[in-house]
Design an enzyme around this catalytic site. Sequence first.
Site, PDB file in Angstrom:
ATOM      1  CB  SER A 135      -0.956  -0.051   1.196  1.00  0.00           C
ATOM      2  OG  SER A 135      -1.962   0.912   1.083  1.00  0.00           O
ATOM      3  CE  LYS A 170      -5.731  -2.869  -0.302  1.00  0.00           C
ATOM      4  NZ  LYS A 170      -5.929  -1.437  -0.464  1.00  0.00           N
TER       5      LYS A 170
END
Length: 474
Positions: A379, A404
């Site tokens: 992320s 992600k």
Amino acid sequence: QPQHRQQQFPQVPVAQVVFPAQQQQQQLFSVSSQMEDGMLEALRQFEARLDRAFGAVSSSIHTADAAQARSEQAAADASAQALIKEVWEVVDISYMDARNSGFDHAKWAKLRDQALAKTYYDQASVYRAVRNMLAQGVSDPYCRFIPPDEFASMKKYDVTGVGLNLGTAEEFTKKTGRELPRPLAGNGGVWVVGLSKGSEADRAGIEQGDELLKVSGAELSGVTPFQAATLIAGPDDSSSSVPVSLAVRKANGQLQDVTVQRPARYLPSPVSSLLQQRPDGRQVGFIRLTSFNARALRDVSAALDELQQKGATELVLDLRDNRGGLVSEGLEVARLFLSDRVPIVLTRSKAMAADPPKAGETASTRLPLTVLVNEHTASASEILAGALKDNCRGLLVGTRTYGKGLIQSVYELSDSSGLVITVGKYLTPRGVDIDRFGIAPDFSSQPAPTQAAEALNACRLSAGLQQAGASAVS
């Protein structure tokens, strides 16, 4: 302050340097990106089936008590209708099928109509219907409905601490679908994109669409929304609540001064650092960043200053097992290392500003940089790693990152429940799709200085050729 550890680590390749407690953390994460997505989706479908089974039993029980509960049923039905329509509208307008899983607007509308045709006896049955709608209509493991009690606990991640979601004028129009008052329109400034119901800001009379002008008397001209949020939040270690004055301009142009109470709070530092002397005389400064909470920027910045003052000649940024956090903090940390207004990340989104976030004119350091990554770097960490790699600022060492790259937005619904949906995806500055694929490292273990220099030179040459090709096409 960051926990600056001074002990010397064994002379091992950089990719093998393990900070205290990291070995235990590595054992906690043993699931690949695709497997975790599959598990999330399976759990979501199981919850929906359980909800449907429970709903059938609940309906038969309530049928026997229908006369007694008629008035309660009418109220529950009215509340249910409003919530179901609200969830349908948010998804229909804002959801982005970033993984091309086959989202069908017609099917989504049909699921709405089926849910509206049912009778609801209590709030729990409505929430089961909403979860069932999402499970059948949205094949995205990260889209979920959050009941009010759980959503209330999520608000602790509010950066401002007073319930404000701030953004630029462009971000406001993108995320809300509303236009700002024309006399005040522009792409800059600091605007209230949203706020939490019942929060300090809400009770003070601040509204969506207000423009924030001052914080504690300080003008916000040239200040980013993230910087304004940090000013409102104040120190990380605060043992008592403190009043903060805000000057806002309402939608009708009226100026208003309000005071909100900044809550007492404590945030642990996600940063640790150390200086290691190599046999060849190199002074290597290590910075380990475990997550992107509201202290990430200031603590990485403090660690950088201290290591450079102690004579570091190169840096290692350890992002292994960093699962992400606040993307805004990730962008600000990237600006510590990048300069010349290069792009940090690209987005494909319905709800994000079209202009990519960029670095400033100068960086806080120009020391050679190595970035440690592994399969649990995810992320916001991947955004930072991708920015440093694609802008040829540092080399990535380790294994491919998690993958992600979806952008989620959180919507607070009318009954104080929440809805998390995917609204876009992140790409690295050179257009590499992060989601599910991750980012490949430059080396699996620490290269020799000559190898590192050659790799960076090749990166810069490739970047120059790519820019020249783009200019020729345009």
